[in-house]
Design a protein around this motif. Structure first.
Motif, PDB file in Angstrom:
ATOM      1  N   PHE A  90    -124.607  17.486 102.778  1.00  0.00           N
ATOM      2  CA  PHE A  90    -124.678  18.941 102.730  1.00  0.00           C
ATOM      3  C   PHE A  90    -124.033  19.422 101.430  1.00  0.00           C
ATOM      4  CE2 PHE A  90    -124.549  18.009 107.336  1.00  0.00           C
ATOM      5  CZ  PHE A  90    -125.723  18.649 107.734  1.00  0.00           C
ATOM      6  N   LEU A  91    -124.776  20.187 100.638  1.00  0.00           N
ATOM      7  CA  LEU A  91    -124.281  20.647  99.346  1.00  0.00           C
ATOM      8  C   LEU A  91    -124.348  22.169  99.248  1.00  0.00           C
ATOM      9  CD1 LEU A  91    -126.053  18.168  96.882  1.00  0.00           C
ATOM     10  CD2 LEU A  91    -123.688  18.075  97.672  1.00  0.00           C
ATOM     11  N   CYS A  92    -123.271  22.788  98.757  1.00  0.00           N
ATOM     12  CA  CYS A  92    -123.297  24.190  98.381  1.00  0.00           C
ATOM     13  C   CYS A  92    -122.527  24.333  97.074  1.00  0.00           C
ATOM     14  CB  CYS A  92    -122.763  25.094  99.486  1.00  0.00           C
ATOM     15  SG  CYS A  92    -121.018  24.905  99.888  1.00  0.00           S
ATOM     16  N   VAL A  93    -122.164  25.529  96.688  1.00  0.00           N
ATOM     17  CA  VAL A  93    -121.517  25.723  95.391  1.00  0.00           C
ATOM     18  C   VAL A  93    -120.073  25.231  95.409  1.00  0.00           C
ATOM     19  CG1 VAL A  93    -120.858  27.380  93.612  1.00  0.00           C
ATOM     20  CG2 VAL A  93    -123.029  27.666  94.827  1.00  0.00           C
ATOM     21  N   HIS A  94    -119.265  25.801  96.302  1.00  0.00           N
ATOM     22  CA  HIS A  94    -117.833  25.510  96.289  1.00  0.00           C
ATOM     23  C   HIS A  94    -117.393  24.490  97.342  1.00  0.00           C
ATOM     24  CE1 HIS A  94    -117.444  28.665  93.379  1.00  0.00           C
ATOM     25  NE2 HIS A  94    -117.864  29.596  94.215  1.00  0.00           N
ATOM     26  N   ASN A  95    -118.330  24.043  98.188  1.00  0.00           N
ATOM     27  CA  ASN A  95    -117.975  23.113  99.267  1.00  0.00           C
ATOM     28  C   ASN A  95    -116.784  23.639 100.051  1.00  0.00           C
ATOM     29  OD1 ASN A  95    -116.728  19.720  99.669  1.00  0.00           O
ATOM     30  ND2 ASN A  95    -118.305  20.747 100.859  1.00  0.00           N
ATOM     31  N   ALA A  96    -116.798  24.937 100.294  1.00  0.00           N
ATOM     32  CA  ALA A  96    -115.672  25.583 100.969  1.00  0.00           C
ATOM     33  C   ALA A  96    -116.081  26.317 102.239  1.00  0.00           C
ATOM     34  CB  ALA A  96    -114.988  26.578 100.012  1.00  0.00           C
ATOM     35  N   GLY A  97    -117.375  26.598 102.397  1.00  0.00           N
ATOM     36  CA  GLY A  97    -117.806  27.381 103.546  1.00  0.00           C
ATOM     37  C   GLY A  97    -119.014  26.798 104.254  1.00  0.00           C
ATOM     38  N   ARG A  98    -120.200  27.092 103.741  1.00  0.00           N
ATOM     39  CA  ARG A  98    -121.433  26.695 104.428  1.00  0.00           C
ATOM     40  C   ARG A  98    -121.554  25.192 104.639  1.00  0.00           C
ATOM     41  NH1 ARG A  98    -124.954  30.149 100.235  1.00  0.00           N
ATOM     42  NH2 ARG A  98    -123.209  29.357  98.968  1.00  0.00           N
ATOM     43  N   SER A  99    -121.339  24.416 103.572  1.00  0.00           N
ATOM     44  CA  SER A  99    -121.501  22.962 103.702  1.00  0.00           C
ATOM     45  C   SER A  99    -120.415  22.359 104.590  1.00  0.00           C
ATOM     46  CB  SER A  99    -121.499  22.297 102.323  1.00  0.00           C
ATOM     47  OG  SER A  99    -120.334  22.624 101.594  1.00  0.00           O
ATOM     48  N   GLN A 100    -119.234  22.964 104.603  1.00  0.00           N
ATOM     49  CA  GLN A 100    -118.164  22.450 105.467  1.00  0.00           C
ATOM     50  C   GLN A 100    -118.451  22.756 106.933  1.00  0.00           C
ATOM     51  OE1 GLN A 100    -115.857  20.461 104.671  1.00  0.00           O
ATOM     52  NE2 GLN A 100    -115.337  20.716 102.512  1.00  0.00           N
ATOM     53  N   MET A 101    -118.990  23.928 107.217  1.00  0.00           N
ATOM     54  CA  MET A 101    -119.348  24.241 108.600  1.00  0.00           C
ATOM     55  C   MET A 101    -120.496  23.346 109.063  1.00  0.00           C
ATOM     56  SD  MET A 101    -118.843  28.375 109.096  1.00  0.00           S
ATOM     57  CE  MET A 101    -119.721  28.941 107.632  1.00  0.00           C
ATOM     58  N   ALA A 102    -121.468  23.115 108.178  1.00  0.00           N
ATOM     59  CA  ALA A 102    -122.581  22.232 108.528  1.00  0.00           C
ATOM     60  C   ALA A 102    -122.082  20.822 108.817  1.00  0.00           C
ATOM     61  CB  ALA A 102    -123.607  22.209 107.398  1.00  0.00           C
ATOM     62  N   LEU A 103    -121.168  20.340 107.993  1.00  0.00           N
ATOM     63  CA  LEU A 103    -120.590  19.016 108.212  1.00  0.00           C
ATOM     64  C   LEU A 103    -119.872  18.963 109.557  1.00  0.00           C
ATOM     65  CD1 LEU A 103    -119.777  16.176 107.115  1.00  0.00           C
ATOM     66  CD2 LEU A 103    -117.751  17.279 106.130  1.00  0.00           C
ATOM     67  N   GLY A 104    -119.101  20.003 109.854  1.00  0.00           N
ATOM     68  CA  GLY A 104    -118.371  20.043 111.121  1.00  0.00           C
ATOM     69  C   GLY A 104    -119.300  20.003 112.324  1.00  0.00           C
ATOM     70  N   PHE A 105    -120.350  20.811 112.286  1.00  0.00           N
ATOM     71  CA  PHE A 105    -121.305  20.819 113.399  1.00  0.00           C
ATOM     72  C   PHE A 105    -122.047  19.490 113.503  1.00  0.00           C
ATOM     73  CE2 PHE A 105    -121.418  25.637 113.349  1.00  0.00           C
ATOM     74  CZ  PHE A 105    -120.931  25.771 114.648  1.00  0.00           C
ATOM     75  N   PHE A 106    -122.443  18.932 112.361  1.00  0.00           N
ATOM     76  CA  PHE A 106    -123.176  17.674 112.381  1.00  0.00           C
ATOM     77  C   PHE A 106    -122.335  16.569 113.010  1.00  0.00           C
ATOM     78  CE2 PHE A 106    -125.059  13.793 110.878  1.00  0.00           C
ATOM     79  CZ  PHE A 106    -126.409  14.061 110.739  1.00  0.00           C
ATOM     80  N   GLN A 107    -121.094  16.443 112.574  1.00  0.00           N
ATOM     81  CA  GLN A 107    -120.218  15.404 113.115  1.00  0.00           C
ATOM     82  C   GLN A 107    -119.931  15.639 114.593  1.00  0.00           C
ATOM     83  OE1 GLN A 107    -116.959  15.690 110.299  1.00  0.00           O
ATOM     84  NE2 GLN A 107    -117.763  13.996 109.076  1.00  0.00           N
ATOM     85  N   HIS A 108    -119.798  16.896 114.976  1.00  0.00           N
ATOM     86  CA  HIS A 108    -119.520  17.230 116.372  1.00  0.00           C
ATOM     87  C   HIS A 108    -120.687  16.845 117.275  1.00  0.00           C
ATOM     88  CE1 HIS A 108    -117.844  19.493 119.761  1.00  0.00           C
ATOM     89  NE2 HIS A 108    -119.025  20.066 119.912  1.00  0.00           N
ATOM     90  N   HIS A 109    -121.891  17.190 116.855  1.00  0.00           N
ATOM     91  CA  HIS A 109    -123.061  16.965 117.706  1.00  0.00           C
ATOM     92  C   HIS A 109    -123.644  15.558 117.583  1.00  0.00           C
ATOM     93  CE1 HIS A 109    -123.334  20.998 119.276  1.00  0.00           C
ATOM     94  NE2 HIS A 109    -123.361  21.528 118.064  1.00  0.00           N
ATOM     95  N   ALA A 110    -123.485  14.935 116.400  1.00  0.00           N
ATOM     96  CA  ALA A 110    -124.054  13.604 116.205  1.00  0.00           C
ATOM     97  C   ALA A 110    -123.109  12.492 116.624  1.00  0.00           C
ATOM     98  CB  ALA A 110    -124.457  13.415 114.743  1.00  0.00           C
ATOM     99  N   GLY A 111    -121.801  12.772 116.607  1.00  0.00           N
ATOM    100  CA  GLY A 111    -120.838  11.726 116.929  1.00  0.00           C
ATOM    101  C   GLY A 111    -120.973  10.571 115.959  1.00  0.00           C
ATOM    102  N   ASP A 112    -120.972   9.347 116.476  1.00  0.00           N
ATOM    103  CA  ASP A 112    -121.102   8.168 115.608  1.00  0.00           C
ATOM    104  C   ASP A 112    -122.540   7.696 115.483  1.00  0.00           C
ATOM    105  OD1 ASP A 112    -121.570   7.117 118.107  1.00  0.00           O
ATOM    106  OD2 ASP A 112    -119.899   5.692 118.075  1.00  0.00           O
ATOM    107  N   ARG A 113    -123.498   8.548 115.893  1.00  0.00           N
ATOM    108  CA  ARG A 113    -124.921   8.173 115.842  1.00  0.00           C
ATOM    109  C   ARG A 113    -125.555   8.469 114.485  1.00  0.00           C
ATOM    110  NH1 ARG A 113    -123.499  10.388 120.534  1.00  0.00           N
ATOM    111  NH2 ARG A 113    -124.103  12.508 119.930  1.00  0.00           N
TER     112      ARG A 113
END
Length: 219
Positions: A90-113
């Protein structure tokens, strides 16, 4: 330890911490990469944060975490290690908002899959506090994350690169699968304004997991 790649100022305590980090990484990547490669990645990772770190004592830790991610990506690119799990960047400009939230949701829902990373074309100094607060409302803690750049090996290792507002600054590699998510920038917004952005990001993450045939669930 060689300092051939170390350009940023470093204290004795930081050097001790980097030496310990190199030892840990050497153990983790034993048989995959030698000491010289590990030290080079560790020190170039250190340099990425040295000029903008808010708390200097955290520099060796940030460098170790980023070097670990980069070495993992390089091993995947070079065919030295690939566990077959889908990998998303996930890439955005500052890696401070959108991409960090996307990463958080992805890891939460995908787990280790599945595996996810994030980065920015112009990394900020810290994760947006409103993004942290908005994710905390959903029971997801992203407060330990940190803005970081993208590197060639990380982009090349990803199966899917999701861009969010970084435009021409986002890396483009021929043959790579890209998705561009048009999302409002949460920078400078209050919590009420960030919530709908957060919810749209979760919707898109869940749709992406479905396309990747990764079963979503609470990790």
């Amino acid at each position: 330890m060689s300092h051939a790649y170390q350009r940023a100022p470093i204290t004795l305590d930081q050097q001790y911490a980097l030496t310990a980090a190199a030892s840990r990484l050497a153990g983790e990547f034993d048989g995959t990469y030698g000491a010289e490669t590990i030290e080079r990645f560790l020190h170039t990772s250190y340099d990425q944060f040295a000029g903008r770190a808010v708390v200097a004592n955290f520099l060796p830790l940030l460098a170790e975490r980023f070097a670990r991610q980069r070495l993992t990506a390089l091993a995947r690119v070079e065919g030295r290690h690939d566990d077959g799990r889908p990998t998303v960047l996930f890439l955005c400009v500052h890696n401070a908002g959108r991409s960090q939230m996307a990463l958080g949701f992805f890891q939460h829902h995908a787990g280790d899959r599945a595996v996810a990373w994030s980065g920015g074309s112009e990394p900020g100094d810290q994760v947006n506090p409103m993004a942290v607060a908005a994710m905390a409302e959903r029971g997801i803690d992203i407060s330990a994350e940190y803005p970081k750049p993208w590197t060639d090996e990380v982009v090349r290792a990803a199966d899917v690169v999701v861009t969010m507002g970084c435009g021409d600054a986002c890396p483009v590699f021929p043959g790579k699968r890209y998705e561009d998510w048009a999302l409002d920038d949460p920078a400078g917004q209050d919590l009420a304004a960030v919530r709908p952005i957060r919810d749209e990001i979760e919707r898109r993450v869940l749709a992406l997991l479905d396309r990747l045939e990764v079963v979503a669930g609470d990790s």
